[in-house]
Write an enzyme that holds these catalytic residues in place. Structure first.
Site, PDB file in Angstrom:
ATOM      1  N   GLU A  95       2.766   5.164  -3.835  1.00  0.00           N
ATOM      2  CA  GLU A  95       2.780   6.186  -4.918  1.00  0.00           C
ATOM      3  C   GLU A  95       4.110   6.919  -4.970  1.00  0.00           C
ATOM      4  O   GLU A  95       4.503   7.309  -6.068  1.00  0.00           O
ATOM      5  CB  GLU A  95       1.631   7.175  -4.700  1.00  0.00           C
ATOM      6  CG  GLU A  95       0.262   6.553  -4.810  1.00  0.00           C
ATOM      7  CD  GLU A  95      -0.119   5.670  -3.624  1.00  0.00           C
ATOM      8  OE1 GLU A  95       0.416   5.914  -2.531  1.00  0.00           O
ATOM      9  OE2 GLU A  95      -0.913   4.737  -3.802  1.00  0.00           O
ATOM     10  N   ASP A 141      -9.180   4.025  -1.789  1.00  0.00           N
ATOM     11  CA  ASP A 141     -10.096   4.409  -0.708  1.00  0.00           C
ATOM     12  C   ASP A 141     -11.410   4.974  -1.220  1.00  0.00           C
ATOM     13  O   ASP A 141     -11.627   6.192  -1.227  1.00  0.00           O
ATOM     14  CB  ASP A 141      -9.402   5.423   0.210  1.00  0.00           C
ATOM     15  CG  ASP A 141      -8.174   4.814   0.866  1.00  0.00           C
ATOM     16  OD1 ASP A 141      -7.979   3.590   0.759  1.00  0.00           O
ATOM     17  OD2 ASP A 141      -7.406   5.574   1.480  1.00  0.00           O
ATOM     18  N   ASP A 195       0.864  -1.185   0.000  1.00  0.00           N
ATOM     19  CA  ASP A 195       0.000   0.000   0.000  1.00  0.00           C
ATOM     20  C   ASP A 195       0.906   1.242   0.000  1.00  0.00           C
ATOM     21  O   ASP A 195       2.128   1.130   0.183  1.00  0.00           O
ATOM     22  CB  ASP A 195      -0.840  -0.084   1.288  1.00  0.00           C
ATOM     23  CG  ASP A 195      -1.925   0.963   1.374  1.00  0.00           C
ATOM     24  OD1 ASP A 195      -2.281   1.547   0.339  1.00  0.00           O
ATOM     25  OD2 ASP A 195      -2.426   1.190   2.489  1.00  0.00           O
TER      26      ASP A 195
END
Ligand code: NOJ
Length: 958
Positions: A541, A615, A538
């Site tokens: 980025e 999300d 996760d």
């Protein structure tokens, strides 16, 4: 293919300076708009300036005297920079533009404390794995002072008409222009400029350690960087931007990928219903994302497909830097005065990146399947997944202890709810230190893993790329001492803020760092993990709470001395890759397929696992947005994707949760997930009738598992999407091009339209052809018309699923707890007889776990029903000659439990048995015929068949 060095004679252009316009900070405005990004603003202005002038002449030209001839499918020439255009055997053309290499000082290939000044040219290394063989049959068919025409591709059907002055290329198929490259003269390669230091603004206060979690779970203080931030200290000291426009000679439809926009793209230069902003690709942790927007999200695949009737083209812009894409559709009336003068629409796209090469691949189709295949050859296809990963994944932030996990596992069994994987979010760690367990709450992870294993289930633990910067944590001390952390602009380890507080980031661009990372996953290092532990990546980025736009400063440095700005969009993929490498090498000789879920991705990430859409919210809108987003992922070559079922933020009402499970049962990646502040919502928590309805949706997923696995096999072989939009399956049916709320599952002929609205108990399903369509559950034949919608009732217990005539698909109907426990179950075949009385289908099966399939340990059958004869044959001759390994031996006697023939001819009435022939023997099998009644089609059930799945057989219905 290599770029050749060329001459640098840059024509200076008047460009507008970036003006700093304050914006009102609302969610969407936490991220940059084009006018806040200097290079985007300049190039939009450049485009406007060019388009406004009727006499605009692009300053780029090939010097005709210097145009070299075509060598083995590669055309190289010197323009103002270097251009080479080539055709490859796959029929894909590539145009690369670089500038003359400047002399650089010798570079330390680990981390140079100075950023490299040449254009970043390693995106290919990460994204491209094949499809670059040059086309030896490419030939010049025309050449003069003005240009060169090169014929290439399958049967020489493609042409690149290269114009020298100004530089432009028309790509033609069958003599018609499909794509015009730089026809509007917007190409612009900015050259390097030294940084002009501005006085540094007063530094923001660094967030305090252990910032309190906001209601949304973020450290409030930590979430500093909005659109305004980072521009000054990290503003580029150089501009390296490539920009180009394409005109896609296409009428109506376009697909653009990994955005929040509808599948059929909206225009971006304003006007009714359009966006004002270009599409942006700059991987970001977009907190509470808004729907229907051109703004960026967690991943970037700069690959676009465009569709007009019976013609598909594609463009892949291989660049890992921040990228903006303007899309405009322009009507061109051929001759308005003459009768019959038709008008057509051209779609213009303008691609602007902050740095890197101009490296463009052009695909000419002609079908969507051709493009998926060619793009798959280039960037790789979906990895053959571990079979369990197609089952249902039960996740939440967080299961709080090993006992909690065991309890959820027991409850799922108690309520007969199948699932394959339970997930642990960040709270399982000891104070957010990855590779550790909370010593109070996860005292005995091995006993937890064992209980799961006994039930054929797996565990996924989260491992993020930020490593807590504290004393007495071996992972951070090794990362620092070995030099594996991303550096700041001064060459020191970059320190930022994420879940653990002060953190550093592994630089997964570095081969040595990858090697080190793999050592952390060994069973004796990451104690408490077992063979059934898999990983979730996760925040890659990367998410940096106090960084500009919640990510790293662009002047951070990576392996090789490249600035973060050059590689930002590739960063997430490199981390996913390192974890993939780690799982595949956890134990010597283990050789089992990894499963790694990633949030951030780039072109090529499909080779490494699955992604999810991040999300989302527990709202009907977000349920509705999921299908177009997942369809777009499939078109972008990364089809193993899903959305958090139930919605991440908030608490779904029970109707929404139920509908979400029904939709999720048809996502390639099927996971329920919830935010830490959301109420518990495991499927067994639902009251009746919803619990049973959710369980039925899950069981439907499991019974269709052989069909899902076969669809993944196709994705692996030829890059096909796993769930497919109408334009992909029916590229000749314009009325279906923009339909993005329904899809076919692989090549099963199952047409699904999830219900995504509250209190909605019927829906209209668009029908793309003249075939028969039947209700999946009742076998009712629908009264359908090509190009029109048909109304289907969908009470809360029903998912609108239709079966298209002409297909055969496999199922396994015995209800079990997990896929592993179904491995040697018998199959059901459903034959949906088509209008012409025939049907076709496939089954692919292997051990679902190892790489033995690469050595031929698989079964791939092709089923055909034609002229009253149903046959099963090996899909290839090679297959039948493979010596049976362990799994094949065990699978040897797996057979068919039953065959259901939907749309059976009425002449079968009275038939009670049919002869089945296999392996030299014939025996009769019982047939039950049910005649058509009250709208329900006639059908027949044959069983048990008593023939092996791996053997050839035929059933004679004559
Ligand atoms: C952000 C992810 O998108 C979400 O799924 C996860 O639960 C949180 N990070 C916590 O790890």
């Amino acid at each position: 293919m290599k770029s050749s060095a060329g001459r640098l004679t840059y024509a200076s252009l008047s460009v507008l300076c970036s003006l700093f316009t304050p914006v009102v900070l609302v969610k969407e405005n936490d991220f940059k708009k084009c006018h806040q990004s200097g290079f985007c603003k300049r190039n939009r202005a450049y485009a406007d300036h060019a388009v406004a002038q009727s006499t605009w002449q692009s300053p780029y030209k090939i010097l005709s005297g210097e145009a070299s001839s075509l060598k083995q499918g590669q055309f190289e020439a010197t323009i103002l920079k270097t251009v080479d255009e080539q055709g490859s055997t796959s029929g894909t053309a590539r145009v690369t533009v670089d500038e003359e290499k400047r002399k650089t000082q010798s570079i330390d290939l680990r981390h140079d404390s100075k950023a490299r000044k040449e254009r970043y040219n390693e995106a290919e290394k990460w994204a491209v794995v094949g499809g670059l063989a040059l086309d030896p049959d490419a030939k010049i068919t025309h050449e003069d002072k003005k240009g060169v025409t090169v014929k290439y591709g399958p049967e020489g059907a493609f042409e690149a008409v290269i114009k020298f002055d100004p530089f432009a290329i028309d790509f033609k198929r069958g003599g018609d222009i499909q794509i015009k490259f730089n026809d509007r003269g917007l190409m612009n390669m900015e050259h390097w400029r030294p940084k002009i230091d501005k006085p540094e603004p007063e530094k923001k206060k660094r967030p305090k350690k252990g910032g309190r979690r906001s209601p949304r779970g973020r450290g409030e203080e930590g979430r500093g960087g909005g659109a305004q931030e980072g521009r000054s200290p990290s503003s580029p000291g150089r501009k390296h931007m490539p920009s180009i426009s394409h005109s896609l000679n296409t009428s109506t439809y376009m697909v653009f990928l990994s955005t929040l926009a509808p599948l059929s793209l909206k225009e971006t230069r304003g006007g009714e219903g359009n966006y004002e902003e270009p599409y942006r690709l700059y991987n970001a942790d977009v907190f509470e994302y808004v729907l229907d927007s051109p703004m960026t999200l967690y991943g970037a695949i700069p690959f676009m497909q465009a569709q007009r009737k019976d013609s598909t083209v594609g463009v892949f812009w291989l660049n890992g830097a921040e990228t903006w894409i303007d899309v405009a559709k322009v009507k061109q009336t051929k001759n308005p005065l003459s009768l019959g003068g038709s008008s057509k629409t051209n779609t213009h796209t303008h691609w602007i990146s902050e740095s890197g090469l101009m490296d463009v691949f052009v695909f000419l189709g002609p079908t969507p399947k051709d493009i998926s295949k060619a793009y798959g050859e280039l960037t790789g296809t979906t990895a053959m997944p571990a079979e369990f990963s197609l089952g249902y994944h039960q996740c939440r932030w967080n299961y709080v202890s090993d006992d909690d996990v065991k309890e959820v596992d027991r409850k799922m069994d108690k309520f007969n709810i199948p699932y394959d994987v339970i997930w642990l979010d960040i709270e399982y760690t000891h104070e957010k230190k990855y590779f550790t367990w909370d010593p109070d709450m996860f005292k005995d992870p091995i006993s937890m893993g064992k209980q799961l294993d006994d039930h054929g289930r797996k565990l996924v633990t989260i491992i993020d790329p930020h490593i807590k910067n504290v004393d007495n944590y071996p992972v951070i001390s090794e990362m620092k001492s070995k030099g594996h952390a991303v550096k700041n602009k001064d060459g020191n380890d970059f320190d930022g803020w994420c879940w653990p507080g002060s953190s550093m980031w592994i630089d997964a661009f570095s081969p040595a760092a990858i090697k080190w990372w793999t050592s952390l996953f060994k069973y004796d290092y990451f104690k408490g993990t077992m063979e059934n532990t898999y990983v979730w990546n996760d925040m890659n980025e990367p998410s940096v709470f106090n960084g500009p736009e919640v990510t790293m400063p662009k002047d951070n440095l990576h392996y090789g001395g490249w600035e973060h700005r050059d590689v930002h969009n590739i960063n997430g993929m490199t981390f996913h890759n390192a974890t993939w490498e780690a799982l595949v090498s956890r134990k010597k000789g283990e050789m089992r397929r990894p499963f790694v879920l990633t949030r951030s991705f780039f072109a090529g990430s499909q080779r490494l696992g699955a992604m999810w859409t991040g999300d989302n919210q527990a709202s009907w809108d977000h349920l509705g947005a999921a299908v177009p987003m997942i369809l777009a992922q499939g078109i972008a070559g990364f089809p193993f994707s899903g959305a958090d079922v139930g919605g991440f933020f908030g608490n779904p009402e029970i109707e929404l949760q139920t509908r979400w499970y029904q939709a999720g049962a048809f996502y390639p990646f099927f996971r329920g997930h919830a935010h830490i502040d959301a109420r518990r919502r495991e499927p067994y928590m639902a009251s009746e009738p919803h619990r049973s309805i959710i369980t039925a949706a899950l069981r439907l997923r499991y019974s269709l598992m052989p069909s899902w696995y076969t669809a993944f096999f196709h994705a692996n072989r030829d890059g096909s999407p796993i769930i497919r939009p109408m334009y992909w399956t029916h590229p000749g049916e314009e009325s279906g091009f923009a339909v993005d709320d329904q899809f076919f599952v692989g090549s099963t002929g199952l047409l699904v339209k999830p219900i995504v609205e509250k209190d909605k108990f019927d829906t209209d399903v668009y029908i793309p052809d003249d075939e028969h369509y039947y209700d999946y559950f009742t076998y009712h034949k629908l009264s359908t018309h090509k190009g029109k919608s048909v109304s289907v009732t969908a009470p809360i217990e029903t998912i609108p699923v239709l079966m298209r005539g002409g297909h055969i698909f496999p199922r396994r109907d015995i209800p079990r707890r997990s896929t592993q426990l179904m491995k040697f179950d018998d199959y059901t075949l459903v034959v949906v007889i088509g209008k012409d009385g025939s049907a076709r289908g496939e089954l692919y099966v292997d051990d679902g776990d190892s790489f033995e399939f690469e050595k031929g340990q698989f079964i791939h059958r092709v089923f055909e029903y034609k002229q009253l004869l149903l046959t099963s044959e090996a899909a290839s001759k090679v297959e039948s000659k493979t010596k049976e390994g362990d799994w094949m031996k065990k699978f040897h006697n797996v057979s068919y439990d039953k065959i259901i023939m939907v749309g059976a001819p009425s002449s079968w009435e009275g038939k009670t048995e049919v002869p089945v022939t296999s392996e030299g023997k014939t025996h009769n099998v019982k047939l039950d015929f049910y005649k058509a009644e009250g709208g329900r089609a006639a059908f027949a059930v044959l069983g048990r068949l008593g023939v092996r799945v791996g053997a050839d057989w035929e059933v004679d219905f004559a």
